[in-house]
Design a protein around this motif. Structure first.
Motif, short mmCIF file in Angstrom:
data_model
loop_
_atom_site.label_atom_id
_atom_site.label_comp_id
_atom_site.label_asym_id
_atom_site.label_seq_id
_atom_site.Cartn_x
_atom_site.Cartn_y
_atom_site.Cartn_z
N THR A 149 65.62 6.18 49.20
CA THR A 149 66.32 5.71 47.99
C THR A 149 65.64 4.49 47.36
OG1 THR A 149 68.32 6.71 48.80
CG2 THR A 149 68.59 5.14 47.03
N PRO A 150 65.36 3.42 48.13
CA PRO A 150 64.67 2.29 47.47
C PRO A 150 63.27 2.67 46.99
CG PRO A 150 64.94 1.91 49.84
CD PRO A 150 65.75 3.12 49.51
N LYS A 153 63.70 4.37 43.64
CA LYS A 153 64.05 3.41 42.57
C LYS A 153 62.80 2.66 42.11
CE LYS A 153 68.90 2.84 43.39
NZ LYS A 153 69.78 2.37 44.45
N ALA A 154 62.00 2.23 43.08
CA ALA A 154 60.76 1.50 42.73
C ALA A 154 59.79 2.45 42.02
CB ALA A 154 60.13 0.93 44.01
N TRP A 155 59.74 3.72 42.48
CA TRP A 155 58.85 4.72 41.87
C TRP A 155 59.20 4.89 40.39
CZ3 TRP A 155 58.95 9.30 39.22
CH2 TRP A 155 57.88 10.18 39.35
N MET A 268 67.53 14.91 36.28
CA MET A 268 67.23 13.74 37.13
C MET A 268 67.23 14.12 38.61
SD MET A 268 66.35 11.53 35.16
CE MET A 268 66.18 11.90 33.46
N LYS A 269 68.10 15.06 38.95
CA LYS A 269 68.15 15.54 40.34
C LYS A 269 66.82 16.23 40.66
CE LYS A 269 69.72 16.28 44.19
NZ LYS A 269 69.43 15.18 45.03
N TYR A 270 66.34 17.01 39.68
CA TYR A 270 65.06 17.70 39.88
C TYR A 270 63.93 16.68 40.05
CZ TYR A 270 61.23 20.95 39.36
OH TYR A 270 60.08 21.68 39.58
N ILE A 271 63.93 15.66 39.19
CA ILE A 271 62.87 14.65 39.31
C ILE A 271 62.94 13.97 40.67
CG2 ILE A 271 62.07 12.42 38.38
CD1 ILE A 271 62.66 13.58 35.57
N ALA A 272 64.17 13.79 41.18
CA ALA A 272 64.31 13.18 42.52
C ALA A 272 63.58 14.03 43.57
CB ALA A 272 65.78 13.03 42.89
N GLU A 273 63.59 15.35 43.40
CA GLU A 273 62.88 16.21 44.36
C GLU A 273 61.38 16.02 44.24
OE1 GLU A 273 64.53 17.64 46.77
OE2 GLU A 273 66.37 16.99 45.81
N LEU A 274 60.91 15.84 43.00
CA LEU A 274 59.47 15.58 42.82
C LEU A 274 59.10 14.25 43.48
CD1 LEU A 274 58.97 16.66 39.07
CD2 LEU A 274 58.73 18.07 41.13
N ILE A 275 60.06 13.32 43.48
CA ILE A 275 59.78 12.02 44.12
C ILE A 275 59.77 12.18 45.65
CG2 ILE A 275 60.45 9.59 44.27
CD1 ILE A 275 61.82 9.86 41.55
#
Ligand SMILES: Cc1cc2nc3c(=O)[nH]c(=O)nc-3n(C[C@H](O)[C@H](O)[C@H](O)COP(=O)(O)OP(=O)(O)OC[C@H]3O[C@@H](n4cnc5c(N)ncnc54)[C@H](O)[C@@H]3O)c2cc1C
Length: 465
Positions: A149-150, A153-155, A268-275
């Motif tokens: 998670t952190p 957020k930084a990414w 945004m959920k999808y982008i979280a998976e890319l992260i």
């Protein structure tokens, strides 16, 4: 410069390819080369599905290069030796390539640097595979993140690199020898599973467009349902670099702007998976020992007491746990497994069968078309409870209740297990009574989940003492 080499690796595309774009921008002739590996038959980290997808991607890359006045040069063997030969043969003044996060790729990059110095050739590595590389996303104290998670957020806060244009023309010297385009027989491998997706940049771009126009806005709702087709199916395209991660991310943001609040949440959920993909890449980049050892030092040296005979039952989809067997059969028949069932199957191997996660990690690499060292190792260590930001060891998914939550109507299970097609789906949500089977020809569960769970808890507690 008169001649430069572009070394294709996991970037098999002409659109938004950082190193290729830089090579073409020199104005020199460009020698686009891919070096095929020379092992035969089985390999710990790959198998027929991935090699088949690679072959299709190389075929498409060659056709795309020919359409802009160039062609793909194929060589085989040790990448360093082949690049050296090619550099001498073409009198190349520079070698361009995109950096790789995995330790094998990095070892070659280091040697290439030395070779360049010895031969007086410029070595030009570029960032491409990730939006943010090894030490770009750091804590306030300048350390790497170990928790997602952190990190994410930084990414998100960091400025993103721009997309570069597709290569429109490329001059390549004439008369260079090249191997023919390979198929699986090149490595003495059998043909791929029937369900492997079409390879190549064009097919990948069509998948990306279809997802952006359709699935992205509903991703948050249906991504977890293995029967639903609610995910993007872009993992193999990202693995082979048929798509640029920068372009995909940028297009998601653009699309999100045109959606309502719920759709934006999905994007945004999808982008979280890319992260997550980049999180695991930076873990591998900064802690390459995870390929051999547990990320969490507390669990190093742990001995998994499971029976090896159960490994084959798991691989064959014959454990008597319908959701696990459906997942393993989906993998065998298509070279793909849904993320939800990857987690269920991986937790089952480690926490119900008590087998070392490395067995599963290696089998997935051999069977998946999207097999990717960083995400696969991350996913396996997460499921085993030994990884970065992993599921705590006592959070053990119950395959029966997971079925109730994510495949309540048994659509996924019935799709992959023909023996169970006539059985009422509610029967997949609890173990059958002792000694009974769900259907003729389908095995009884090979373990009792609650008993297996207790063994796992004791196992972890014993190493934590
Ligand atoms: C045990 C296990 C093994 C895995 N092995 C791999 C692997 O070898 N290669 C691989 O690409 N993914 C792996 N994953 C992550 C994930 O399951 C796949 O990326 C996803 O199922 C691919 O389908 P999709 O493209 O439709 O995903 P989508 O849900 O559409 O996700 C979009 C993209 O985000 C990335 N992504 C999504 N989930 C994850 C995740 N949990 N970790 C890292 N990246 C993610 C992938 O690049 C994916 O293509 C593994 C997960 C587990 C639990």
């Amino acid at each position: 410069m008169k001649t430069v080499i572009h070394w294709f690796r996991r970037d098999l595309r002409l659109t938004d390819n950082t190193a290729l774009h830089a090579a073409a921008s020199t104005g020199a002739q460009v020698v686009p080369v891919y070096v095929l590996s020379d092992w035969k038959k089985n390999h710990r980290w790959t198998g027929p599905n991935r090699q088949h997808f690679l072959c299709g991607s190389l075929r498409s890359l060659d056709a795309n290069l020919q359409a802009i006045g160039s062609r793909l040069i194929l060589r085989q063997g040790d990448a360093l030796a082949e690049l050296e030969k090619l550099a001498v043969e073409t009198r190349a003044e520079a070698i361009f390539f995109n950096r790789d996060p995995d330790p094998y790729g990095r070892a070659v990059e280091e040697k290439l640097e030395k070779m360049g110095q010895a031969l007086g050739i410029a070595i030009k590595p570029f960032k491409d595979v990730a939006i943010h590389e090894q030490r770009e996303v750091l804590t306030g104290a300048g350390d790497t993140f170990r928790v997602f998670t952190p990190y994410s957020k930084a990414w998100e806060k960091l400025p993103k690199p721009p997309v570069v244009p597709r290569i429109k023309s490329l001059a390549t010297p004439a008369g260079l020898a090249s191997l023919p385009l390979p198929d699986n027989s090149f490595w003495d491998l059998p043909p791929a599973a029937g369900g492997v997706l079409e390879a190549g940049e064009k097919a990948a771009r069509a998948r990306m467009k279809a997802f952006l126009d359709g699935g992205l806005s509903r991703y948050g709702e249906i991504r977890d349902l293995p029967a639903g087709g609610g995910t993007s199916r872009l993992s193999q395209d990202l693995r082979y670099g048929l798509l640029s991660i920068r372009e995909l991310h940028q297009e998601c943001l653009k699309k999100a702007d045109s959606l309502d609040a719920k759709g934006r949440g999905s994007a945004m959920k999808y982008i979280a998976e890319l992260i997550w993909r980049e999180f695991y890449m930076q873990i591998l980049w900064n802690y390459p020992e995870v390929l051999e050892l547990e990320f969490n030092p507390k669990y190093r040296g742990m001995v998994w007491p499971g029976q090896m005979a159960n490994l084959e039952r798991w691989k064959n989809g014959e454990t008597g746990f319908p959701i696990v067997d459906a997942a393993m059969r989906e993998l065998r028949e298509t070279g793909f497994m849904h993320n939800r069932t990857r987690m269920i199957a991986a937790m089952f191997l480690t926490k119900d069968l008590h087998l070392d996660w490395r067995h599963g990690e290696s089998y997935f690499m051999q069977a998946l078309t999207d097999g990717e060292i960083a995400s696969n190792n991350g996913g396996w260590q997460w499921s085993a409870g030994t990884g970065a930001d992993a599921a705590p060891y006592f959070r053990i998914q119950n395959p029966w209740s997971q079925t109730k939550r994510f495949d309540a109507k048994g659509v996924y299970i019935k799709r992959w297990i023909p023996e169970l097609r006539d059985i009422d789906a509610s029967k997949f949500q609890d173990p059958p009574a002792p000694g009974l089977r769900l259907a003729k020809g389908y095995p009884a569960p090979i373990v009792d989940h609650s008993a297996a769970r207790d063994i796992t808890l004791d196992l972890f507690k014993s190493v934590l003492l």
